[in-house]
Design a protein around this motif. Structure first.
Motif, short mmCIF file in Angstrom:
data_model
loop_
_atom_site.label_atom_id
_atom_site.label_comp_id
_atom_site.label_asym_id
_atom_site.label_seq_id
_atom_site.Cartn_x
_atom_site.Cartn_y
_atom_site.Cartn_z
N CYS A 22 33.81 21.50 29.85
CA CYS A 22 35.19 21.43 30.33
C CYS A 22 35.40 22.39 31.50
N LEU B 11 35.12 20.58 40.61
CA LEU B 11 36.19 20.13 41.51
C LEU B 11 36.57 21.22 42.50
N ALA C 183 33.66 21.28 34.68
CA ALA C 183 34.41 20.26 35.42
C ALA C 183 35.42 20.90 36.36
N SER D 155 36.71 15.33 31.15
CA SER D 155 37.48 16.47 31.66
C SER D 155 37.76 16.30 33.15
N MET D 156 36.75 15.83 33.88
CA MET D 156 36.95 15.62 35.30
C MET D 156 37.99 14.53 35.55
N SER E 203 32.30 16.34 29.93
CA SER E 203 32.43 16.76 31.34
C SER E 203 33.08 15.67 32.18
N ALA F 159 27.44 20.81 33.01
CA ALA F 159 28.11 19.51 32.95
C ALA F 159 27.27 18.46 32.26
#
Length: 523
Positions: free
Chosen positions: A365, A372, A368, A182-183, A179, A139
């Motif tokens: 990507c 999560l 991320a 994307s998050m 990152s 990330a």
């Protein structure tokens, strides 16, 4: 009947297709990274992922479990590859599949049911934390050791925590931006505003994030080269041109080594550890399943056995059910096994035709997505919930997490099981008997099944009964009374007359009645 079966799967395609794409995006770099970390050709990881999706998922009784190359077997596979050679490893993988198939027919799948809920939840939380620690380097664009972070833990000299600490010493700002963006996309895609719009809801968030990452990097390379993302931070799939080229990538086991004892030792190790990881993952997936379906464990062992046999014969790594991809599958909204099958088909097609496009995706990507997923597995709410259930539940949960982080998945689970067993025995010890008193009258009640573990407590209670008393021993609630307990009661009864203690038995079968003992009472 067959029509109903197909109707069930077609009914949820709007959930399963997006979920299958998400799992594919998560599985692709994991398949490659695990292969590299195992000292095997990257293509072997892709083969294992394809077999896990197209073979194991079809044969499995689980609707949401996803199978593929397992990070938990990385150390074993690496050692076997070095010792036996890659063709020797493949033979061991194929034989381990036959052993798992036999275990399924012998109904060995029941062993997964003996793991306490607190230990399973601890495993999930630990994997979530490991995911977070291991994906942080991708990330932030850490250059060193980019592939090893796909295994659960490094060797003793390079722990997950030190790896993360080192990573923050080398930051690539283009990767950090991708990152974070994307998050943000993934979080926005979970909001009601997006979910209410059918077109947007059909597009999986990770796919949008991956497309954004590709677009950003192409733009940065053209206009802002200093902010572009280097090739070491992109997916790295071997370039293959069509099915014929794909087939040429296959490797085959050395069948001439069937008399080598080391092959069978490695095969048995892979079968036992792989089966245990599969059953634990299956137990965890059943707990995460929003429909609370319970997968048949023996059928799962058979499916894994067939999968491992095929994987080994075609040049693939060993396969297990894997909680990371399964969690991503559930989190993406999958309802049936169609998602897992689709992910296998996409791995196959991407390896054949889209390698050059997939190699444009920034690993940030995908990091991320996993960050999560890790957070959802290790939510603070889970820790609070376990704490509120009491120390007997929280201690095994916390110890399992700490042990997995400090050692590895299997050792951590073993330590967590030992702690869980201690609290089970402790609870049994304290609740096996109750002694109540009313003047010179005593009631000793056996609350449940009692064993030799309760003998010390029983002796303590019997010592508290005073001379010239009347004692009722009530075994109505006890389904089983161990020989040691019977012997302790018998010895007390024999000596009771010396202290002028009268004893009445109520539903305690198998004790002799010496002189002075009141007749056994009816229930």
């Amino acid at each position: 009947m067959l029509r109903k079966h197909f109707d069930y799967y077609f009914r949820y395609l709007d959930h399963d297709i997006p979920a299958g794409i998400v799992v594919f995006l998560v599985a692709l770099p994991l398949c490659l990274g695990i292969a590299i970390a195992s000292g095997a050709p990257p293509f072997s990881g892709v083969i294992a992922g394809v077999v896990g999706g197209l073979v194991v998922a079809v044969l499995s009784g689980s609707q949401l479990s996803v199978s593929g190359p397992a990070a938990g077997l990385t150390v074993i596979v690496a050692a076997a590859t070095e010792k036996l050679g890659f063709d020797g490893l493949l033979l061991a993988v194929a034989l381990s599949g036959l052993m798992q198939l036999a275990m399924g027919y012998l109904r060995a799948g029941i062993i997964g049911a003996f793991f306490p809920s607190a230990v399973i939840k601890g495993m999930l939380a630990a994997i979530g934390l490991i995911l977070i620690m291991k994906q942080l380097p991708h990330a932030i664009g850490y250059d060193a050791d980019a592939d090893s972070d796909l295994s659960f833990l490094e060797d003793d000299s390079h722990t997950a925590l030190s790896f993360v600490w080192e990573a923050f010493g080398s930051v690539t700002w283009g990767v950090v931006f991708v990152s974070l963006a994307s998050m943000a996309i993934l979080l926005i895609w979970e909001t009601p505003a997006v979910k209410k719009r059918r077109f947007l809801s059909l597009l999986p968030g990770p796919l949008v994030a991956a497309l954004f990452g590709i677009a950003y990097n192409l733009l940065a390379q053209a206009l802002f080269p200093s902010f572009a993302i280097g090739s070491q931070h992109l997916v790295n799939l071997p370039t293959i041109f069509g099915p014929a080229d794909f087939a040429r990538q296959f490797s085959f086991p050395d069948l001439g080594r069937l008399t080598d004892a080391q092959i069978y030792v490695t095969a048995a190790t892979l079968a036992l550890i792989g089966s245990l990881e599969t059953l634990l993952s299956l137990e965890a997936v059943d707990k995460l399943d929003p429909f609370k379906r319970v997968a048949p464990t023996n059928r799962e062992l058979k499916a894994q056995g067939v999968g491992n046999f095929i994987s080994g014969m075609l040049g693939g790594l060993p396969i297990t059910a894997v909680i990371v991809r399964s969690s991503a599958n559930i989190d993406a909204g999958a309802h049936t096994k169609v998602a897992a099958v689709l992910h296998g088909a996409l791995l196959l097609l991407s390896a054949m035709f889209l390698a050059s496009v997939l190699n444009l995706i920034p690993l940030g990507c995908l990091a991320a997505v996993l960050l999560l997923t890790g957070y959802k597995l290790a939510k603070p709410k889970l820790f609070i919930s376990q704490y509120e259930k009491g120390f007997n539940q929280f201690a095994p949960f916390a110890v399992t997490i700490g042990a997995i982080l400090a050692t590895d998945l299997l050792k951590g689970m073993a330590i967590g099981m030992a702690v869980g067993l201690f609290f089970v025995l402790r609870a049994n010890y304290h609740s096996a008997f109750s002694l109540t008193r009313d003047g010179k009258n005593y009631l000793l009640r056996l609350q449940k099944d009692v064993s030799f573990l309760n003998k010390a407590q029983l002796r303590s209670y019997l010592e508290d009964i005073e001379a010239h008393s009347y004692l009722v021993i009530d075994g109505t609630r006890a389904g089983f009374i161990d020989y040691d307990i019977m012997e302790t009661l018998q010895d007390f009864i024999k000596a009771a007359s010396d202290d002028n203690i009268e004893v009445e038995l109520k539903e305690v079968r198998g004790l002799d009645r010496p002189n002075g003992l009141v007749a056994q009472a009816a229930a």
